[in-house]
Design a protein around this motif. Structure first.
Motif, mmCIF file in Angstrom:
data_model
loop_
_atom_site.group_PDB
_atom_site.id
_atom_site.type_symbol
_atom_site.label_atom_id
_atom_site.label_comp_id
_atom_site.label_asym_id
_atom_site.label_seq_id
_atom_site.Cartn_x
_atom_site.Cartn_y
_atom_site.Cartn_z
ATOM 1 N N LYS A 232 3.503 -12.966 14.405
ATOM 2 C CA LYS A 232 3.395 -11.638 13.797
ATOM 3 C C LYS A 232 3.800 -11.658 12.325
ATOM 4 N N ARG A 233 4.880 -12.391 11.993
ATOM 5 C CA ARG A 233 5.339 -12.423 10.606
ATOM 6 C C ARG A 233 4.294 -13.093 9.716
ATOM 7 N N ASP A 234 3.740 -14.214 10.169
ATOM 8 C CA ASP A 234 2.702 -14.893 9.388
ATOM 9 C C ASP A 234 1.463 -14.021 9.260
ATOM 10 N N PHE A 235 1.147 -13.307 10.335
ATOM 11 C CA PHE A 235 -0.020 -12.432 10.350
ATOM 12 C C PHE A 235 0.114 -11.332 9.301
ATOM 13 N N VAL A 236 1.270 -10.682 9.272
ATOM 14 C CA VAL A 236 1.500 -9.607 8.311
ATOM 15 C C VAL A 236 1.510 -10.148 6.891
ATOM 16 N N ASN A 237 2.113 -11.307 6.681
ATOM 17 C CA ASN A 237 2.111 -11.914 5.347
ATOM 18 C C ASN A 237 0.689 -12.197 4.881
ATOM 19 N N TRP A 238 -0.140 -12.698 5.808
ATOM 20 C CA TRP A 238 -1.537 -12.980 5.447
ATOM 21 C C TRP A 238 -2.256 -11.690 5.055
ATOM 22 N N LEU A 239 -2.047 -10.625 5.833
ATOM 23 C CA LEU A 239 -2.699 -9.355 5.531
ATOM 24 C C LEU A 239 -2.308 -8.847 4.145
ATOM 25 N N GLU A 240 -1.046 -8.927 3.834
ATOM 26 C CA GLU A 240 -0.585 -8.420 2.543
ATOM 27 C C GLU A 240 -1.087 -9.284 1.385
ATOM 28 N N GLN A 241 -1.184 -10.585 1.614
ATOM 29 C CA GLN A 241 -1.618 -11.497 0.551
ATOM 30 C C GLN A 241 -3.138 -11.506 0.363
ATOM 31 N N ASN A 242 -3.865 -11.025 1.363
ATOM 32 C CA ASN A 242 -5.325 -11.060 1.297
ATOM 33 C C ASN A 242 -5.937 -9.662 1.332
ATOM 34 N N SER A 243 -5.210 -8.693 0.837
ATOM 35 C CA SER A 243 -5.685 -7.315 0.890
ATOM 36 C C SER A 243 -6.520 -6.923 -0.320
ATOM 37 N N ARG A 244 -6.643 -7.798 -1.306
ATOM 38 C CA ARG A 244 -7.441 -7.457 -2.484
ATOM 39 C C ARG A 244 -8.314 -8.632 -2.889
ATOM 40 N N GLY A 245 -9.212 -8.380 -3.840
ATOM 41 C CA GLY A 245 -10.096 -9.431 -4.332
ATOM 42 C C GLY A 245 -11.511 -9.314 -3.817
ATOM 43 N N TYR A 246 -11.884 -8.140 -3.295
ATOM 44 C CA TYR A 246 -13.197 -7.973 -2.673
ATOM 45 C C TYR A 246 -14.070 -7.020 -3.487
ATOM 46 N N PRO A 247 -15.383 -7.267 -3.489
ATOM 47 C CA PRO A 247 -16.295 -6.344 -4.187
ATOM 48 C C PRO A 247 -16.228 -4.966 -3.536
ATOM 49 N N PRO A 248 -16.591 -3.907 -4.239
ATOM 50 C CA PRO A 248 -17.133 -3.907 -5.606
ATOM 51 C C PRO A 248 -16.057 -3.860 -6.691
ATOM 52 N N ILE A 249 -14.786 -3.588 -6.333
ATOM 53 C CA ILE A 249 -13.690 -3.565 -7.308
ATOM 54 C C ILE A 249 -12.648 -4.572 -6.864
ATOM 55 N N PRO A 250 -12.669 -5.806 -7.383
ATOM 56 C CA PRO A 250 -11.781 -6.862 -6.883
ATOM 57 C C PRO A 250 -10.293 -6.553 -6.990
ATOM 58 N N ASN A 251 -9.898 -5.733 -7.971
ATOM 59 C CA ASN A 251 -8.464 -5.465 -8.098
ATOM 60 C C ASN A 251 -7.996 -4.327 -7.209
ATOM 61 N N TYR A 252 -8.912 -3.750 -6.423
ATOM 62 C CA TYR A 252 -8.538 -2.694 -5.487
ATOM 63 C C TYR A 252 -8.002 -3.316 -4.202
ATOM 64 N N SER A 253 -6.899 -2.790 -3.696
ATOM 65 C CA SER A 253 -6.288 -3.324 -2.480
ATOM 66 C C SER A 253 -6.781 -2.562 -1.262
ATOM 67 N N VAL A 254 -7.354 -3.288 -0.316
ATOM 68 C CA VAL A 254 -7.796 -2.659 0.931
ATOM 69 C C VAL A 254 -6.602 -2.067 1.671
ATOM 70 N N ILE A 255 -5.506 -2.823 1.700
ATOM 71 C CA ILE A 255 -4.284 -2.356 2.367
ATOM 72 C C ILE A 255 -3.210 -2.198 1.306
ATOM 73 N N SER A 256 -3.175 -1.057 0.666
ATOM 74 C CA SER A 256 -2.167 -0.844 -0.363
ATOM 75 C C SER A 256 -0.954 -0.097 0.170
ATOM 76 N N THR A 257 -0.952 0.170 1.473
ATOM 77 C CA THR A 257 0.204 0.819 2.085
ATOM 78 C C THR A 257 1.293 -0.218 2.345
ATOM 79 N N THR A 258 2.531 0.206 2.345
ATOM 80 C CA THR A 258 3.653 -0.723 2.513
ATOM 81 C C THR A 258 4.581 -0.355 3.665
#
Length: 436
Positions: A232-258
């Motif tokens: 679970k800890r690795d899973f959550v870390n991955w989600l937070e580290q991979n929540s941005r970088g996607y088109p059409p706005i790469p700097n927008y975070s899909v999961i910007s909630t904390t």
């Protein structure tokens, strides 16, 4: 079988399997060499593909020959890149897809060039099917895998396979019913303990309109498998580290909630103002719910009345963002069977569409009296089926356009290009989307 994903395999991996590990044919592995008789070769492929799909899945490596029947020795010899005057992969795909019912799902094959030759090896991976049993039209039989061969299934085995598929279908339906995603005519459609808590300043108690809700639910067919086996800890870390970088706005975070909440079933990310959430379950299901990033109201200046809107360009941009994230997410948890995307809209009766792209010569819809509104559906859902590995930039754009066309139809507008210009959304408009 392999410690790599199918598309990452190399000739060295094939050499290691055949010459170092000396792995032979078995329950989950079959070899086929250069076809000598086209009909015989195609019949064998049909048996193997259907038996793997009907049993526990497996790999077939085409281009590996048995050279010693007693010792069961094998050699990588490859096959010609063309079969029957057609590209080998295309010929195999047409053979399989044209003769098995229902069609067998398999991953895109890996083609490996054999060094110092003009030949290739082709590796197919066929997972266990959720639609079994698969019927071979050539000989009117069902096949299963037994030891290292594909054998015709007996009556009781065929009956068990049908029962397996029926059980899968029931599990999926029961899961959707439990989350209130099954019946859009139900007054609780889209409501769970999580989605009930969404709040927004746009639709307060003073506004006599029920709060609208948008849900994007990604539903894997194999819900009863714990496809998310990482810690679970690795899973959550991955989600937070991979929540941005996607088109059409790469700097927008899909999961910007904390704000995170853990449970036995998964983990939920919430915005602090309760305006959105991201819910991930251990079975591979995930869902985003939000309101004020897509819906709002304002006073129409001519008639001094409130107008309620869904912003279609924000919606399109967010779908594109989610599809790119989804592809990477399912790669991470090693799931690549069929996924259902369900877009659910709740409390959208009498809502207009806002956010049309506008170009020179294109009508600017500013007078809301002229814009159709949704007068038919208080709640509705839209479905799309795909496999994550099949997605690329072009297919994601086409899927999004198809989904937006259906959304617009739900709101009474027959204009598939309303939020797209030359197959692209208005990025400048989308970049103003509120971060959830």
């Amino acid at each position: 079988m392999f410690n790599k994903k199918l598309q990452d395999l190399t000739y060295q991996d094939l050499e290691d399997l055949i010459y170092i590990q000396q792995v032979g044919e078995g329950y989950n592995l079959d070899f086929k060499g250069e076809p000598k008789n086209i009909d015989d070769f195609s019949n064998k492929l049909l048996k193997i593909f259907s038996s793997f799909a009907n049993t526990n899945g497996g790999y077939i490596i085409i281009g590996v020959e048995e050279i010693d029947k007693q010792q069961k020795g094998f050699e990588i010899r490859g096959i010609n890149p063309a079969i029957n005057n057609k590209n080998a992969v295309e010929w195999i795909n047409q053979t399989i897809n044209g003769n098995l019912e229902p069609k067998v799902f398999y991953y895109d094959p890996k083609v490996i060039e054999i060094p110092n030759t003009d030949k290739i090896a082709v590796i197919y991976q066929i997972p266990e099917s959720s639609k079994k049993p698969h019927f071979n039209n050539r000989d009117c039989k069902y096949y299963i895998r037994q030891n290292d061969s594909s054998e015709a299934a007996k009556h009781h085995t065929i009956r068990d396979m049908f029962e397996f598929s029926r059980h899968r279908t029931e599990e999926l339906s029961n899961f959707l019913i439990k989350r209130n995603l099954f019946n859009e005519n139900d007054e609780d459609f889209g409501l769970t303990n999580i989605s009930k808590q969404i709040k927004t300043e746009e639709f307060t108690a003073e506004i006599a309109v029920p709060q609208p809700l948008f849900l994007a639910s990604f539903i894997p067919k194999y819900l009863n498998q714990d496809v998310s086996k990482v810690q679970k800890r690795d899973f959550v870390n991955w989600l937070e580290q991979n929540s941005r970088g996607y088109p059409p706005i790469p700097n927008y975070s899909v999961i910007s909630t904390t704000k995170k909440e853990y449970s036995l079933d998964g983990v939920t990310f919430r915005s602090y103002n309760q305006s959105s959430y991201f819910d991930f379950l251990n079975n591979g299901f995930f869902e985003v719910g939000l309101c004020d990033s897509l819906f709002w109201n304002f006073e129409e200046k001519w008639e001094k009345q409130l107008v309620y809107c869904l912003h279609i360009t924000f919606t399109a941009g967010y779908i594109i963002n989610l599809l790119h994230f989804m592809k990477k997410f399912y790669e991470y948890i090693n799931y690549d069977n069929e996924v259902i995307l369900q877009l659910s809209f709740r409390n959208v009766l009498n809502f207009h569409i806002e956010g049309f792209n506008q170009t020179k010569g294109r009508r600017e819809w500013r007078n809301y009296r002229d814009i159709p509104k949704n007068i038919n559906h208080n709640h509705f859902k839209i479905l799309h089926y795909f496999t994550p590995s099949s997605l690329n930039d072009d297919s994601i754009s086409l899927i999004t356009q198809e989904l937006c066309e259906k959304i617009l139809l739900g709101f009474g507008i027959n204009d598939s290009t309303a939020c797209f210009i030359e197959n692209n959304i208005d990025v400048n408009t989308y970049s103003h989307i509120h971060h959830i």
